[in-house]
Design a protein around this motif. Structure first.
Motif, PDB file in Angstrom:
ATOM      1  N   GLN A 198       7.101  38.758 -41.869  1.00 17.79           N
ATOM      2  CA  GLN A 198       6.689  39.510 -40.672  1.00 17.79           C
ATOM      3  C   GLN A 198       7.441  39.006 -39.346  1.00 17.79           C
ATOM      4  OE1 GLN A 198       2.600  39.701 -41.956  1.00 17.79           O
ATOM      5  NE2 GLN A 198       3.296  42.056 -42.350  1.00 17.79           N
ATOM      6  N   HIS A 199       7.824  38.035 -39.640  1.00 12.29           N
ATOM      7  CA  HIS A 199       7.673  36.841 -37.907  1.00 12.29           C
ATOM      8  C   HIS A 199       9.179  37.562 -37.787  1.00 12.29           C
ATOM      9  CE1 HIS A 199       3.983  34.288 -39.024  1.00 12.29           C
ATOM     10  NE2 HIS A 199       3.741  35.055 -37.435  1.00 12.29           N
ATOM     11  N   ASP A 200      10.036  37.550 -38.958  1.00 15.53           N
ATOM     12  CA  ASP A 200      11.224  37.317 -38.447  1.00 15.53           C
ATOM     13  C   ASP A 200      11.877  38.155 -37.734  1.00 15.53           C
ATOM     14  OD1 ASP A 200      11.888  35.424 -40.160  1.00 15.53           O
ATOM     15  OD2 ASP A 200      12.404  36.464 -42.064  1.00 15.53           O
ATOM     16  N   GLY A 201      11.290  39.914 -38.223  1.00 11.12           N
ATOM     17  CA  GLY A 201      11.814  40.227 -36.451  1.00 11.12           C
ATOM     18  C   GLY A 201      11.494  40.187 -35.307  1.00 11.12           C
ATOM     19  N   ASP A 202      10.878  38.874 -34.899  1.00 12.74           N
ATOM     20  CA  ASP A 202      10.335  39.033 -33.430  1.00 12.74           C
ATOM     21  C   ASP A 202      10.781  37.806 -33.038  1.00 12.74           C
ATOM     22  OD1 ASP A 202       8.500  40.698 -33.572  1.00 12.74           O
ATOM     23  OD2 ASP A 202       6.941  39.390 -34.292  1.00 12.74           O
ATOM     24  N   ILE A 203      11.879  37.063 -34.069  1.00 11.80           N
ATOM     25  CA  ILE A 203      12.061  35.793 -33.763  1.00 11.80           C
ATOM     26  C   ILE A 203      13.668  36.391 -33.589  1.00 11.80           C
ATOM     27  CG2 ILE A 203      13.429  33.491 -34.542  1.00 11.80           C
ATOM     28  CD1 ILE A 203      11.119  33.998 -36.746  1.00 11.80           C
ATOM     29  N   HIS A 204      14.209  35.622 -31.948  1.00 17.94           N
ATOM     30  CA  HIS A 204      15.641  36.016 -31.813  1.00 17.94           C
ATOM     31  C   HIS A 204      15.848  34.845 -30.975  1.00 17.94           C
ATOM     32  CE1 HIS A 204      14.382  40.187 -31.940  1.00 17.94           C
ATOM     33  NE2 HIS A 204      13.336  39.925 -31.242  1.00 17.94           N
ATOM     34  N   VAL A 205      17.309  34.737 -30.804  1.00 13.92           N
ATOM     35  CA  VAL A 205      18.606  33.630 -30.096  1.00 13.92           C
ATOM     36  C   VAL A 205      18.285  34.152 -29.070  1.00 13.92           C
ATOM     37  CG1 VAL A 205      20.128  32.825 -29.835  1.00 13.92           C
ATOM     38  CG2 VAL A 205      19.272  32.426 -31.615  1.00 13.92           C
ATOM     39  N   TRP A 206      18.058  33.780 -27.919  1.00 14.41           N
ATOM     40  CA  TRP A 206      18.281  34.709 -25.964  1.00 14.41           C
ATOM     41  C   TRP A 206      19.683  34.886 -26.038  1.00 14.41           C
ATOM     42  CZ3 TRP A 206      19.757  31.791 -21.902  1.00 14.41           C
ATOM     43  CH2 TRP A 206      18.777  30.723 -21.771  1.00 14.41           C
ATOM     44  N   GLY A 207      20.170  33.272 -26.493  1.00 15.30           N
ATOM     45  CA  GLY A 207      21.985  33.517 -25.778  1.00 15.30           C
ATOM     46  C   GLY A 207      22.284  31.886 -26.477  1.00 15.30           C
ATOM     47  N   SER A 208      23.760  32.152 -25.578  1.00 10.46           N
ATOM     48  CA  SER A 208      25.233  30.891 -26.324  1.00 10.46           C
ATOM     49  C   SER A 208      25.742  30.810 -25.083  1.00 10.46           C
ATOM     50  CB  SER A 208      25.246  31.469 -27.628  1.00 10.46           C
ATOM     51  OG  SER A 208      24.912  32.308 -28.690  1.00 10.46           O
ATOM     52  N   SER A 209      26.502  28.895 -25.637  1.00 12.63           N
ATOM     53  CA  SER A 209      27.147  29.163 -25.033  1.00 12.63           C
ATOM     54  C   SER A 209      28.978  29.208 -25.943  1.00 12.63           C
ATOM     55  CB  SER A 209      27.231  27.878 -23.747  1.00 12.63           C
ATOM     56  OG  SER A 209      26.594  26.607 -25.245  1.00 12.63           O
ATOM     57  N   GLU A 210      29.478  27.804 -25.725  1.00 16.56           N
ATOM     58  CA  GLU A 210      30.922  28.195 -25.627  1.00 16.56           C
ATOM     59  C   GLU A 210      30.853  26.923 -27.319  1.00 16.56           C
ATOM     60  OE1 GLU A 210      35.222  26.628 -25.494  1.00 16.56           O
ATOM     61  OE2 GLU A 210      34.194  27.618 -23.912  1.00 16.56           O
ATOM     62  N   THR A 211      29.414  25.842 -26.772  1.00 16.36           N
ATOM     63  CA  THR A 211      29.272  25.046 -27.347  1.00 16.36           C
ATOM     64  C   THR A 211      28.401  24.983 -28.565  1.00 16.36           C
ATOM     65  OG1 THR A 211      30.850  23.084 -25.213  1.00 16.36           O
ATOM     66  CG2 THR A 211      28.934  22.137 -27.310  1.00 16.36           C
ATOM     67  N   SER A 212      27.953  25.699 -28.083  1.00 15.67           N
ATOM     68  CA  SER A 212      25.859  26.008 -28.921  1.00 15.67           C
ATOM     69  C   SER A 212      25.775  27.204 -28.662  1.00 15.67           C
ATOM     70  CB  SER A 212      24.761  25.424 -27.805  1.00 15.67           C
ATOM     71  OG  SER A 212      25.132  23.912 -27.673  1.00 15.67           O
ATOM     72  N   GLU A 213      25.972  27.692 -30.118  1.00 10.79           N
ATOM     73  CA  GLU A 213      25.322  29.280 -30.434  1.00 10.79           C
ATOM     74  C   GLU A 213      24.700  29.333 -29.835  1.00 10.79           C
ATOM     75  OE1 GLU A 213      26.172  30.521 -33.829  1.00 10.79           O
ATOM     76  OE2 GLU A 213      28.962  30.117 -34.175  1.00 10.79           O
ATOM     77  N   VAL A 214      23.072  28.269 -30.335  1.00 10.07           N
ATOM     78  CA  VAL A 214      21.488  28.321 -29.702  1.00 10.07           C
ATOM     79  C   VAL A 214      20.735  27.625 -28.375  1.00 10.07           C
ATOM     80  CG1 VAL A 214      19.211  28.642 -31.312  1.00 10.07           C
ATOM     81  CG2 VAL A 214      21.745  29.092 -32.075  1.00 10.07           C
ATOM     82  N   GLN A 215      21.177  28.605 -27.652  1.00  9.59           N
ATOM     83  CA  GLN A 215      20.814  28.183 -26.308  1.00  9.59           C
ATOM     84  C   GLN A 215      19.583  28.499 -26.120  1.00  9.59           C
ATOM     85  OE1 GLN A 215      22.333  26.849 -23.680  1.00  9.59           O
ATOM     86  NE2 GLN A 215      24.126  26.145 -24.631  1.00  9.59           N
ATOM     87  N   GLY A 216      18.533  29.178 -27.012  1.00 13.75           N
ATOM     88  CA  GLY A 216      17.397  29.425 -26.763  1.00 13.75           C
ATOM     89  C   GLY A 216      17.300  30.010 -27.663  1.00 13.75           C
ATOM     90  N   VAL A 217      15.834  30.145 -27.981  1.00  7.16           N
ATOM     91  CA  VAL A 217      14.659  30.889 -29.462  1.00  7.16           C
ATOM     92  C   VAL A 217      13.434  31.669 -28.091  1.00  7.16           C
ATOM     93  CG1 VAL A 217      14.095  31.073 -31.649  1.00  7.16           C
ATOM     94  CG2 VAL A 217      15.778  29.720 -30.649  1.00  7.16           C
ATOM     95  N   TYR A 218      13.442  32.773 -28.596  1.00 12.46           N
ATOM     96  CA  TYR A 218      12.701  33.538 -28.186  1.00 12.46           C
ATOM     97  C   TYR A 218      11.293  34.428 -29.252  1.00 12.46           C
ATOM     98  CZ  TYR A 218       9.987  37.783 -25.919  1.00 12.46           C
ATOM     99  OH  TYR A 218       8.687  38.224 -25.516  1.00 12.46           O
ATOM    100  N   ILE A 219      10.210  33.930 -29.778  1.00  8.94           N
ATOM    101  CA  ILE A 219       9.624  34.646 -30.441  1.00  8.94           C
ATOM    102  C   ILE A 219       8.483  35.575 -29.364  1.00  8.94           C
ATOM    103  CG2 ILE A 219       8.072  34.321 -32.849  1.00  8.94           C
ATOM    104  CD1 ILE A 219       9.734  31.674 -32.789  1.00  8.94           C
TER     105      ILE A 219
END
Length: 291
Positions: A198-219
């Motif tokens: 149920q949480h999975d729909g609320d979990i988001h990566v908010w941005g990416s850079s050339e080196t790091s795809e997961v620049q931030g996580v928002y739940i």
């Protein structure tokens, strides 16, 4: 430098306020400490500025705790945090995937609070971003080819990121970076029993850079992290690079291109205030409907 195990509180001065616990996971460079205080002090000043820019103004009451136990700090117990509803974990030269006793205590604290205190909202910067994701089962490891991501870096926003940051121009923001490890994939119900499908729909990566795809996580209502640093200025970038060169973690030969990029871009303006404002709104519950 000596550290007190007692939290330091910055008193509130405006009616509507947020009480934020900053868990300091490292020490500033001595010159930066003389100029701007600890990492917690830097974030306190930044969030107070963001609070005054908020409409209507919000005050920030910041409780600062240094938690590196091998340097005199102390990781708090969950029972110590009954009056805390917002936690921000700072950056660090330590590895978020490390097994230092205080790091393992911190992971356990995050997991305990996540289960027992659904009212607490978490944020983290760099190491803080990574340790929160680790506590929720995500994988933390070196970036591809162990490449350093240093200083001023463009971050491409996802649709959720654009909403969180009020649709900045071109869908890109810029932050100073200082890391060689990264979050490989975000937390989900497949990485931990602390999250359900149920949480999975609320979990988001908010941005990416050339080196790091997961620049931030928002739940939604629980977590808002950033790999980039909000409060770094030119002097802090340069001194943090120097510290890593002195420690041997940045190699002056192998990493010379990244070092040059850091020197060249350290003075550039970045979007730390924009990100601080977004995290402030998250702590205040204003973005609960962002989907």
């Amino acid at each position: 430098m000596p550290h007190s195990k007692e939290p330091r509180t910055k008193p509130a001065i405006i009616d509507d306020k947020i009480r934020m616990l900053v868990l300091e996971t490292d020490e500033q460079h001595p010159d930066d400490h003389r100029e701007s205080g600890s990492f917690g002090d830097v974030l306190d000043a930044l969030f107070k500025k963001a609070g005054h820019a908020h409409d209507p103004p919000l005050d920030i009451e910041t409780v600062i705790r240094f938690i590196v136990e091998e340097k005199g700090g102390a990781v708090p117990k969950a029972s110590d945090l009954q009056d805390i509803h917002a936690i921000l974990i700072t950056g660090s030269m330590y590895d978020a995937h490390g097994d230092n006793p205080w790091i393992l205590k911190l992971v356990d604290l995050i997991q305990t609070l996540w289960q027992q205190r659904p009212d607490i909202r978490f944020s983290g910067v760099c190491f803080g971003h990574q340790i929160l994701c680790r506590a929720l089962g995500a994988k933390i490891e070196s970036t591809p080819n162990s490449k350093w991501e240093l200083a001023h870096t463009p971050i491409a926003l996802t649709p959720i990121g654009a909403k969180l940051f009020n649709n900045p121009k071109d869908g890109v923001i810029h932050l100073h970076q200082m890391h060689q490890d990264h979050v490989v994939y975000p937390p989900s119900s497949s990485t931990t029993n602390l999250l359900t499908e149920q949480h999975d729909g609320d979990i988001h990566v908010w941005g990416s850079s050339e080196t790091s795809e997961v620049q931030g996580v928002y739940i939604r209502k629980r977590l808002f992290t950033t790999q980039g640093h909000l409060g770094f200025d030119e002097d802090m970038v340069r001194r943090q690079v120097e510290l890593r060169i002195e420690s041997g973690s940045i190699d002056q030969v192998e990493d010379r291109a990244e070092i040059k990029s850091a020197w060249d871009t350290a003075e550039w303006e970045h979007d730390g205030m924009l990100v601080a404002g977004a995290i402030l709104r998250f702590f205040h519950g204003e973005d609960d409907d962002v989907v």
